[in-house]
Design a protein around this motif. Structure first.
Motif, PDB file in Angstrom:
ATOM      1  N   THR A 109       0.834  -1.210   0.000  1.00 37.35           N
ATOM      2  CA  THR A 109       0.000   0.000   0.000  1.00 37.35           C
ATOM      3  C   THR A 109       0.867   1.259   0.000  1.00 37.35           C
ATOM      4  O   THR A 109       0.603   2.207  -0.750  1.00 37.35           O
ATOM      5  CB  THR A 109      -0.936  -0.007   1.231  1.00 37.35           C
ATOM      6  OG1 THR A 109      -1.678  -1.232   1.235  1.00 37.35           O
ATOM      7  CG2 THR A 109      -1.906   1.151   1.190  1.00 37.35           C
ATOM      8  N   TYR A 242       4.503 -11.770   0.899  1.00 33.54           N
ATOM      9  CA  TYR A 242       4.013 -12.771   1.868  1.00 33.54           C
ATOM     10  C   TYR A 242       3.041 -13.754   1.254  1.00 33.54           C
ATOM     11  O   TYR A 242       2.536 -14.623   1.946  1.00 33.54           O
ATOM     12  CB  TYR A 242       3.392 -12.078   3.091  1.00 33.54           C
ATOM     13  CG  TYR A 242       2.367 -10.994   2.794  1.00 33.54           C
ATOM     14  CD1 TYR A 242       1.103 -11.304   2.320  1.00 33.54           C
ATOM     15  CD2 TYR A 242       2.679  -9.651   2.985  1.00 33.54           C
ATOM     16  CE1 TYR A 242       0.168 -10.308   2.062  1.00 33.54           C
ATOM     17  CE2 TYR A 242       1.755  -8.645   2.722  1.00 33.54           C
ATOM     18  CZ  TYR A 242       0.496  -8.986   2.260  1.00 33.54           C
ATOM     19  OH  TYR A 242      -0.419  -8.003   1.979  1.00 33.54           O
ATOM     20  N   LYS A 243       2.763 -13.610  -0.038  1.00 32.87           N
ATOM     21  CA  LYS A 243       1.814 -14.526  -0.688  1.00 32.87           C
ATOM     22  C   LYS A 243       2.608 -15.685  -1.295  1.00 32.87           C
ATOM     23  O   LYS A 243       3.144 -16.513  -0.585  1.00 32.87           O
ATOM     24  CB  LYS A 243       0.994 -13.750  -1.721  1.00 32.87           C
ATOM     25  CG  LYS A 243       0.108 -12.684  -1.092  1.00 32.87           C
ATOM     26  CD  LYS A 243      -0.585 -11.874  -2.167  1.00 32.87           C
ATOM     27  CE  LYS A 243      -1.421 -10.753  -1.587  1.00 32.87           C
ATOM     28  NZ  LYS A 243      -2.651 -11.231  -0.938  1.00 32.87           N
TER      29      LYS A 243
HETATM   30  C1  LIG Z   1      -3.861  -7.117  -4.937  1.00 32.83           C
HETATM   31  C2  LIG Z   1      -3.443  -6.715  -3.555  1.00 32.83           C
HETATM   32  N1  LIG Z   1      -2.823  -5.538  -3.377  1.00 32.83           N
HETATM   33  C3  LIG Z   1      -2.444  -5.146  -2.133  1.00 32.83           C
HETATM   34  C4  LIG Z   1      -2.676  -5.945  -1.037  1.00 32.83           C
HETATM   35  C5  LIG Z   1      -2.341  -5.512   0.382  1.00 32.83           C
HETATM   36  O1  LIG Z   1      -1.188  -4.841   0.511  1.00 32.83           O
HETATM   37  P1  LIG Z   1      -0.538  -4.550   1.950  1.00 32.83           P
HETATM   38  O2  LIG Z   1       0.550  -5.549   2.120  1.00 32.83           O
HETATM   39  O3  LIG Z   1      -0.085  -3.159   1.879  1.00 32.83           O
HETATM   40  O4  LIG Z   1      -1.574  -4.756   3.007  1.00 32.83           O
HETATM   41  C6  LIG Z   1      -3.274  -7.184  -1.204  1.00 32.83           C
HETATM   42  C7  LIG Z   1      -3.502  -8.050  -0.024  1.00 32.83           C
HETATM   43  O5  LIG Z   1      -4.048  -9.110  -0.055  1.00 32.83           O
HETATM   44  C8  LIG Z   1      -3.684  -7.573  -2.493  1.00 32.83           C
HETATM   45  O6  LIG Z   1      -4.295  -8.741  -2.676  1.00 32.83           O
END
Ligand SMILES: Cc1ncc(COP(=O)(O)O)c(C=O)c1O
Length: 432
Positions: A109, A242-243
């Motif tokens: 983000t 983390y995915k």
């Molecule tokens: C497409 C996508 N963008 C951003 C994020 C979240 O980002 P952040 O690590 O800043 O919470 C996710 C989280 O599942 C996501 O699926």
């Protein structure tokens, strides 16, 4: 390995699944991961599992902290000071980039904030094209960046409307580009709900034809789908580690900036983006690094970055092409089994059937998706429910085998056929 395709119906028996596992060149990879006791884990696109490699990398840094304390920044091996750059170099081949274009830092983000903000400033603030199936944080961050530049998001954040509620076509993006004066096209590589893999090179070309920049949220593709960002001319990208990369909960994010943008000013400047050679001269003028490193902000969170070092060993040992090949074979098998064993029970496949347009997960749609997901969890099958009607099943090629996919489909069948889901409460709102 044998790659079943959804067109040739594979035998729906367990024996065939075992044959596929026996022929899987990546089958041993799962030994490196800790699968929670008694679980079948189909959620690697939300949070990847812990590998022995990632845990060892974290332990090593904790030991360095104990032994070296402040000296760890320079004397740890490898040193902590260049951790964001070094992990970026290691990740660059996964996105098809030169090393200087990739850095690990911040969260996804925050990276959307800084990169979209920086690009708006450099390109002359204007309009950003997104789509109505995006993950929400993308819109929140971009709207905030527009507002900070005095631009009303109601006017300057334009969302392509999906025709089918599942996918976004290149044609729909082209139509939106004809209708609006767009400065930045910001799309996901893979849609988080349906799992559609967008045509990144075609969208990049389209954006450039309309004098717009092309940026991507690659959270659902890095680590499971190969990319060629440099070759495709992508302007910038962000992603989670983390995915599919299994870097650990809240692990630092990745970002890519094309070398033609190495000179733009970071919208969210901070001392960690300073030229490393002179950072500790502590001058008040900001001299940003001359590459993507300038988009780092504050001190690299060493403990949140450390496991990624080990996790990347696993990805590189397997090879991104082999991971993609297995991932496609797994999702093809899952789609074929869903057609054969689940279609008569109200399930349908909401993910594109063309494997070239599919990321690493499959969206199974069902009117009772919420209660089915609860029934699956009760059996130790970890999936995500995504409103309004999706059971999201992610057979990560790192640790899921074909026999596990087969058993999950049989459980999905049993839960619907015998109305096991009626034992669970309907969704009451709030966190799911
Ligand atoms: C497409 C996508 N963008 C951003 C994020 C979240 O980002 P952040 O690590 O800043 O919470 C996710 C989280 O599942 C996501 O699926």
């Amino acid at each position: 390995m044998t790659t079943p395709t959804a067109d040739d119906t594979p035998p729906a028996d367990r024996e065939y699944a075992r044959e596929l596992d026996a022929a899987d060149p990546l089958a041993d990879l799962r030994e490196r991961f800790v699968v929670p006791e008694g679980e079948r884990y189909m959620d690697g696109n939300s949070l990847g599992l812990c590998s022995a490699d990632a845990a060892a990398a974290l332990d090593r840094v904790v030991d360095e902290w104990k032994e070296l304390a402040i000296r760890g920044w320079t004397d740890a091996d490898p040193d902590w000071f260049h951790m964001g750059e070094r992990l970026g170099d290691r990740m660059a081949p996964l996105v098809g980039a030169r090393a200087e274009s990739v850095v690990v830092g911040n969260s996804t983000t925050v990276n959307i904030h800084t990169l979209v903000g920086s690009m708006l400033d450099a390109h002359g603030a204007g309009t950003v094209l997104v789509n109505d199936l995006d993950f929400p944080t993308d819109h929140y961050a971009i709207a905030a960046q527009l507002r900070q530049r005095g631009l009303d998001p109601d006017e300057h954040l334009v969302a392509v409307e999906s025709g089918d509620g599942r996918t976004v076509t290149t044609e729909e993006i082209a139509t939106a580009l004809e209708a609006h004066d767009v400065d930045i096209v910001f799309m996901p590589t893979v849609l988080y709900r349906s799992g559609q893999l967008l045509d990144v090179p075609a969208i990049t070309d389209l954006a450039h034809e309309h004098d717009a920049l092309a940026g991507f949220d690659a959270a659902h593709s890095v680590g499971v789908v190969p990319h060629e960002f440099d070759e495709w001319g992508v302007d910038f990208a962000v992603w989670c580690t983390y995915k599919y990369l299994n870097g650990g909960p809240g692990a630092l994010a990745g970002l890519y900036v094309n070398e033609r943008h190495f000179d733009i000013d970071p919208a969210l400047a901070g001392w960690w983006g300073h030229d490393k050679a002179t950072q500790f001269e502590m001058r008040h003028e900001f001299t940003p690094a001359d590459d993507a490193g300038r988009f780092q902000i504050g001190t690299v969170p060493v403990l949140s970055a450390a496991p990624l070092d080990g996790a990347l060993d696993v990805t590189h040992a397997a090879g991104i092409e082999a991971l993609r090949e297995k991932s496609v074979a797994l999702t093809e098998y899952l789609v074929a089994l869903a057609d054969e064993r689940l279609a008569d029970l109200g399930y349908s496949v909401g993910t594109p059937r063309n494997p070239d347009r599919r990321g690493g997960h499959v969206a199974l749609e069902h009117p009772e998706a919420y209660r089915i997901s609860e029934a699956l969890k009760d059996r130790g099958i970890v999936v995500d429910y995504r409103p309004p009607n999706v059971v999201r099943v992610a057979p990560s090629p790192y640790y899921v085998g074909f026999e596990t996919v087969w058993t999950v489909v049989e459980d999905l069948r049993d839960i619907a056929e015998n109305e096991v889901f009626t034992e669970f409460d309907r969704q009451s709102g709030g966190v799911t």
